[in-house]
Write a protein that holds these residues in place. Sequence first.
Motif, PDB file in Angstrom:
ATOM      1  N   VAL A  52      31.835  37.283  35.375  1.00  0.00           N
ATOM      2  CA  VAL A  52      31.656  38.579  36.753  1.00  0.00           C
ATOM      3  C   VAL A  52      32.352  39.565  36.037  1.00  0.00           C
ATOM      4  CG1 VAL A  52      32.447  38.796  38.794  1.00  0.00           C
ATOM      5  CG2 VAL A  52      32.083  36.382  38.629  1.00  0.00           C
ATOM      6  N   LEU A  53      31.095  40.592  36.786  1.00  0.00           N
ATOM      7  CA  LEU A  53      32.206  42.169  36.175  1.00  0.00           C
ATOM      8  C   LEU A  53      32.300  43.307  37.600  1.00  0.00           C
ATOM      9  CD1 LEU A  53      32.492  44.156  34.131  1.00  0.00           C
ATOM     10  CD2 LEU A  53      29.607  44.672  34.306  1.00  0.00           C
ATOM     11  N   HIS A  54      33.324  43.218  37.965  1.00  0.00           N
ATOM     12  CA  HIS A  54      34.115  43.758  39.422  1.00  0.00           C
ATOM     13  C   HIS A  54      33.807  44.890  38.793  1.00  0.00           C
ATOM     14  CE1 HIS A  54      34.995  39.702  40.938  1.00  0.00           C
ATOM     15  NE2 HIS A  54      35.794  39.798  39.852  1.00  0.00           N
ATOM     16  N   TYR A  55      33.560  45.618  40.288  1.00  0.00           N
ATOM     17  CA  TYR A  55      33.495  47.403  40.296  1.00  0.00           C
ATOM     18  C   TYR A  55      34.798  47.544  40.461  1.00  0.00           C
ATOM     19  CZ  TYR A  55      32.849  52.138  42.293  1.00  0.00           C
ATOM     20  OH  TYR A  55      33.599  53.339  41.646  1.00  0.00           O
ATOM     21  N   LEU A  56      35.607  48.231  40.284  1.00  0.00           N
ATOM     22  CA  LEU A  56      37.239  48.973  41.377  1.00  0.00           C
ATOM     23  C   LEU A  56      37.062  50.070  41.198  1.00  0.00           C
ATOM     24  CD1 LEU A  56      37.963  46.591  38.786  1.00  0.00           C
ATOM     25  CD2 LEU A  56      39.851  48.392  38.882  1.00  0.00           C
ATOM     26  N   THR A  57      37.708  50.387  42.709  1.00  0.00           N
ATOM     27  CA  THR A  57      37.187  51.438  43.424  1.00  0.00           C
ATOM     28  C   THR A  57      37.618  52.754  42.962  1.00  0.00           C
ATOM     29  OG1 THR A  57      39.444  51.140  44.326  1.00  0.00           O
ATOM     30  CG2 THR A  57      37.527  50.375  45.377  1.00  0.00           C
ATOM     31  N   ASN A  58      38.453  52.558  41.936  1.00  0.00           N
ATOM     32  CA  ASN A  58      38.915  53.837  41.293  1.00  0.00           C
ATOM     33  C   ASN A  58      37.717  54.716  40.467  1.00  0.00           C
ATOM     34  OD1 ASN A  58      39.172  51.799  39.382  1.00  0.00           O
ATOM     35  ND2 ASN A  58      41.244  52.168  38.699  1.00  0.00           N
ATOM     36  N   GLY A  59      36.868  53.230  40.075  1.00  0.00           N
ATOM     37  CA  GLY A  59      35.762  53.759  38.963  1.00  0.00           C
ATOM     38  C   GLY A  59      35.883  52.967  38.157  1.00  0.00           C
ATOM     39  N   THR A  60      35.681  52.346  37.715  1.00  0.00           N
ATOM     40  CA  THR A  60      36.552  51.587  36.859  1.00  0.00           C
ATOM     41  C   THR A  60      35.884  50.309  36.823  1.00  0.00           C
ATOM     42  OG1 THR A  60      38.315  50.670  36.557  1.00  0.00           O
ATOM     43  CG2 THR A  60      38.420  52.727  35.285  1.00  0.00           C
ATOM     44  N   ALA A  61      34.886  49.198  35.560  1.00  0.00           N
ATOM     45  CA  ALA A  61      34.876  48.144  35.873  1.00  0.00           C
ATOM     46  C   ALA A  61      35.845  47.327  35.179  1.00  0.00           C
ATOM     47  CB  ALA A  61      33.620  47.785  35.876  1.00  0.00           C
ATOM     48  N   LYS A  62      35.838  45.537  35.543  1.00  0.00           N
ATOM     49  CA  LYS A  62      35.949  44.924  34.830  1.00  0.00           C
ATOM     50  C   LYS A  62      35.685  43.703  34.461  1.00  0.00           C
ATOM     51  CE  LYS A  62      40.925  46.010  35.347  1.00  0.00           C
ATOM     52  NZ  LYS A  62      42.469  45.967  35.448  1.00  0.00           N
ATOM     53  N   LEU A  63      35.887  43.133  33.220  1.00  0.00           N
ATOM     54  CA  LEU A  63      34.990  41.842  33.464  1.00  0.00           C
ATOM     55  C   LEU A  63      36.226  40.602  33.414  1.00  0.00           C
ATOM     56  CD1 LEU A  63      32.177  40.468  32.376  1.00  0.00           C
ATOM     57  CD2 LEU A  63      33.241  40.161  30.082  1.00  0.00           C
ATOM     58  N   MET A  64      36.020  39.354  34.025  1.00  0.00           N
ATOM     59  CA  MET A  64      36.299  38.379  34.288  1.00  0.00           C
ATOM     60  C   MET A  64      35.769  37.336  33.332  1.00  0.00           C
ATOM     61  SD  MET A  64      36.668  35.099  35.680  1.00  0.00           S
ATOM     62  CE  MET A  64      35.350  34.730  36.801  1.00  0.00           C
ATOM     63  N   ILE A  65      36.838  36.114  32.789  1.00  0.00           N
ATOM     64  CA  ILE A  65      36.622  35.942  32.121  1.00  0.00           C
ATOM     65  C   ILE A  65      37.666  34.502  32.020  1.00  0.00           C
ATOM     66  CG2 ILE A  65      36.004  36.571  30.123  1.00  0.00           C
ATOM     67  CD1 ILE A  65      38.930  36.651  28.938  1.00  0.00           C
ATOM     68  N   SER A  66      37.167  33.487  32.128  1.00  0.00           N
ATOM     69  CA  SER A  66      38.376  32.385  32.603  1.00  0.00           C
ATOM     70  C   SER A  66      38.240  31.487  31.635  1.00  0.00           C
ATOM     71  CB  SER A  66      37.576  31.059  33.640  1.00  0.00           C
ATOM     72  OG  SER A  66      36.130  30.109  33.147  1.00  0.00           O
ATOM     73  N   ILE A  67      39.188  31.157  30.867  1.00  0.00           N
ATOM     74  CA  ILE A  67      39.904  30.218  29.666  1.00  0.00           C
ATOM     75  C   ILE A  67      40.303  29.057  30.984  1.00  0.00           C
ATOM     76  CG2 ILE A  67      41.230  29.841  27.739  1.00  0.00           C
ATOM     77  CD1 ILE A  67      40.923  33.177  27.603  1.00  0.00           C
ATOM     78  N   GLY A  68      40.528  27.565  30.488  1.00  0.00           N
ATOM     79  CA  GLY A  68      41.533  27.000  31.129  1.00  0.00           C
ATOM     80  C   GLY A  68      40.503  27.092  32.653  1.00  0.00           C
ATOM     81  N   LYS A  69      41.747  26.752  33.664  1.00  0.00           N
ATOM     82  CA  LYS A  69      40.930  26.964  34.895  1.00  0.00           C
ATOM     83  C   LYS A  69      42.521  28.763  35.052  1.00  0.00           C
ATOM     84  CE  LYS A  69      41.565  22.430  36.582  1.00  0.00           C
ATOM     85  NZ  LYS A  69      43.127  21.785  36.993  1.00  0.00           N
ATOM     86  N   SER A  70      42.398  29.269  34.070  1.00  0.00           N
ATOM     87  CA  SER A  70      42.689  30.697  34.448  1.00  0.00           C
ATOM     88  C   SER A  70      41.937  31.875  34.288  1.00  0.00           C
ATOM     89  CB  SER A  70      43.864  30.818  33.645  1.00  0.00           C
ATOM     90  OG  SER A  70      45.148  29.751  33.293  1.00  0.00           O
ATOM     91  N   LEU A  71      41.995  32.502  35.550  1.00  0.00           N
ATOM     92  CA  LEU A  71      41.618  34.210  34.886  1.00  0.00           C
ATOM     93  C   LEU A  71      41.944  35.127  34.566  1.00  0.00           C
ATOM     94  CD1 LEU A  71      39.371  33.713  39.157  1.00  0.00           C
ATOM     95  CD2 LEU A  71      38.243  32.728  36.903  1.00  0.00           C
ATOM     96  N   SER A  72      41.666  35.751  33.857  1.00  0.00           N
ATOM     97  CA  SER A  72      41.779  36.937  33.368  1.00  0.00           C
ATOM     98  C   SER A  72      41.126  38.323  33.176  1.00  0.00           C
ATOM     99  CB  SER A  72      42.288  37.299  31.774  1.00  0.00           C
ATOM    100  OG  SER A  72      42.752  35.883  31.378  1.00  0.00           O
ATOM    101  N   PHE A  73      41.062  39.371  33.621  1.00  0.00           N
ATOM    102  CA  PHE A  73      40.635  40.786  34.448  1.00  0.00           C
ATOM    103  C   PHE A  73      40.685  41.857  32.580  1.00  0.00           C
ATOM    104  CE2 PHE A  73      41.385  38.824  38.269  1.00  0.00           C
ATOM    105  CZ  PHE A  73      40.326  38.436  38.323  1.00  0.00           C
ATOM    106  N   ILE A  74      39.594  41.934  31.606  1.00  0.00           N
ATOM    107  CA  ILE A  74      40.148  42.988  30.681  1.00  0.00           C
ATOM    108  C   ILE A  74      38.567  44.144  31.396  1.00  0.00           C
ATOM    109  CG2 ILE A  74      39.406  42.920  28.420  1.00  0.00           C
ATOM    110  CD1 ILE A  74      39.629  40.055  27.936  1.00  0.00           C
ATOM    111  N   PRO A  75      39.257  45.427  31.234  1.00  0.00           N
ATOM    112  CA  PRO A  75      38.549  46.236  30.618  1.00  0.00           C
ATOM    113  C   PRO A  75      37.201  46.677  30.181  1.00  0.00           C
ATOM    114  CG  PRO A  75      40.553  46.613  30.593  1.00  0.00           C
ATOM    115  CD  PRO A  75      40.863  45.793  30.322  1.00  0.00           C
ATOM    116  N   VAL A  76      36.309  46.191  30.754  1.00  0.00           N
ATOM    117  CA  VAL A  76      34.714  46.730  30.179  1.00  0.00           C
ATOM    118  C   VAL A  76      34.699  46.978  29.036  1.00  0.00           C
ATOM    119  CG1 VAL A  76      33.427  47.577  32.118  1.00  0.00           C
ATOM    120  CG2 VAL A  76      32.427  45.667  30.605  1.00  0.00           C
TER     121      VAL A  76
END
Length: 339
Positions: free
Chosen positions: A86-110
Amino acid sequence: MLKSKACNLHGLSPEELVARGEHEDEWGGHFIVRGNEKLIRMLVMTRRNYPIAVNRNTWRDRGKDFSMTGIFIRCVRNDQHSTKNVLHYLTNGTAKLMISIGKSLSFIPVLMILKALGNHSDNEIYRKLIDGYEDDQYYKRCIMNMLRDLHEESMHTSQDCRTYIGSLLRYMTMYINMPKWYTDEQAGSYILDRCVLIHLDNVEDKFHLLVHMIHKLFAVVQGRSAPESLDNVMMQELMLGGHIYQNFLREVCISTMGYVRMNLVKLCPDADSPCVTSNEVMMALKNVAGFQHSFTMFLATGNLAKATEMGLMQSTGLVIIAENINRMRYMSHFRAVHR
């Protein structure tokens, strides 16, 4: 499974089927478990390998500045293994990509992921992202700010970005079977290969799809494009019983190899030993549950403990009894679609 190669009905003609007390049009494909005819349900899933613009209120709870808007994509490889990004939009004008490893979610700047995918300069990335949007000052300023944030974090090259991703997430890579001796940069490349847009093998293809997703995300945020709905039939597909069976087989294989590996480590704690003997392998296999019990329990109960790891929304009711009261009712089970 009826009419499989292990079944005594395999390859019989209609006359031979009747002689054995079976229906002449028996098509097979379902299972006999303790005398009951069991059928794996067909499930409605999100359309594969297609970025969908979605608004979800629950996404706001994923962290500071997260908005309800994002680009959802369900990536499916040729072997039917799937994962979600999931590519998330943040209200500060940036975007982060959600990746899942196992059952854990991580959010990395796109932009960090774009920079890590191949050796692209900041100018190349900037030109690709603003292509067709040269007059959009807000969008151009957001891209420049995201690039500036990377340099403030001392990530100037693609190697820096891969090393950072690897050092940040390598403690979770036990779920994707990454070798422990990998360097941080190798770990970052491994994570990008196994967790980011896994249906694409080429890093350039992943780069261009991420660019398209960023374009689509900001078009929705700025009102140039309307959000889509996951309930639209165009955004859905069917997951067949064979795909569920195949994915479950993959998960059982991976967990079995993990148990065998743990047993071997206990039997041979010395990492410098030249090799493992066949006797030690046999001892490691002794207390490992076989495949037959796992599949029998799945087909008998319809419950699947590994449903979340397989990308399924439900873990119960995946198998139904095919009631052979009359032929029309019997056929309805094979063509019915369940949500």
